[in-house]
Design a protein around this motif. Sequence first.
Motif, short mmCIF file in Angstrom:
data_model
loop_
_atom_site.label_atom_id
_atom_site.label_comp_id
_atom_site.label_asym_id
_atom_site.label_seq_id
_atom_site.Cartn_x
_atom_site.Cartn_y
_atom_site.Cartn_z
N ASP A 98 0.85 -1.19 0.00
CA ASP A 98 0.00 0.00 0.00
C ASP A 98 0.88 1.24 0.00
N PHE A 100 1.08 5.46 1.33
CA PHE A 100 0.62 6.24 2.47
C PHE A 100 0.95 7.71 2.26
N SER A 104 -1.56 9.57 7.72
CA SER A 104 -1.89 8.14 7.74
C SER A 104 -0.84 7.41 8.56
N HIS A 106 0.85 3.33 9.61
CA HIS A 106 0.92 1.91 9.28
C HIS A 106 1.72 1.17 10.35
N LYS A 153 -3.07 0.67 5.49
CA LYS A 153 -3.20 2.11 5.71
C LYS A 153 -4.23 2.35 6.80
#
Length: 328
Positions: A98, A100, A104, A106, A153
């Motif tokens: 993903d 970011f 955000s 993670h 995310k």
Amino acid sequence: MIGTVFRSEDVPAGDRFDYWRELIGATRTSEVISAHSADFWAELRLMQLGPVTVWPASFLPTRYWRNQRMVRQSDPELYHLTLLLDGGLALDHAGRYDTFGPRSLHLADSSRPYDVRSADGRGADVIRGVGVDFPKALLPLPPHQVRELLGRKLSGQEGLGALMADFLTGLERQADFLQPSDAPRLGTVVLDLVSAWFAHALEAEAALSPETRRHALTQSIRAFIRQNLHDPELTPPVIAAAHYISLSYLHRIFQQQTQGETVAAWIRARRLEGAGRDLADPSLHTTPIHVIAARWGMPRASDFTRAFRTAHGLSPSEYRLQALSERQ
């Protein structure tokens, strides 16, 4: 004041990137690569809050790569949470891939390989964020549930995610005014916020629709493919077996989620993209083309050259020459 501050300006220019690698390596074994190594810039404050480490950092785009061999060599058994504030990152971890953006977050597990880099591999925009390391044993949630959050995310824009993000940025702002005696209590607050937030996120997961779950499975399959592009034996049957689904179901959901693109075509496109990035990388200009092709799971030079020309309209050597001349 709490925390130790590192500024690249305090180190001779020729030693800055090596010093940064050593600093990152103190917490975990990983390969650290940057196109800006010759003129590197970074700042970091390392705050030890009891068993929790919080480290606000800013740095030029850099790739951090940890493979299975590195995990076997050294595993501190930590979870690592990253809050991104400026710039963009791409993460390949725990079967997911993903990207970011600002605000955000993670989560990564030190017991699993990862590959994190600037989302714009050729850019020079500074990446700014806050990292949090804490022992996995201190999180009061079952590991098999936390696994559902790895590499995903997570929003820092609302609810408990926003509280988490605001607390971390507040720590950075107030670090000069806090006392060492405050550190253990602040570490406890971080763990309590993380635990509450993760528990909330996992409850929401249980309410997802079948369509959302199919999309998540497709994302997991894509990430598995990305992690194994180097393997010439990566085939649809291998991918289906790794995800405990039938070959026909793999083809069906993959084409539904990728506008009809087949699994094999997607694998080939990602390999050629990766090889193209390496061919355009000045730090790899002496690496033979057949070595780059083999790294991306295409050991037959003739097959690679033919596929690359079809995709880019240039041979690999022509593409490399053009890309490197444009960067001069």
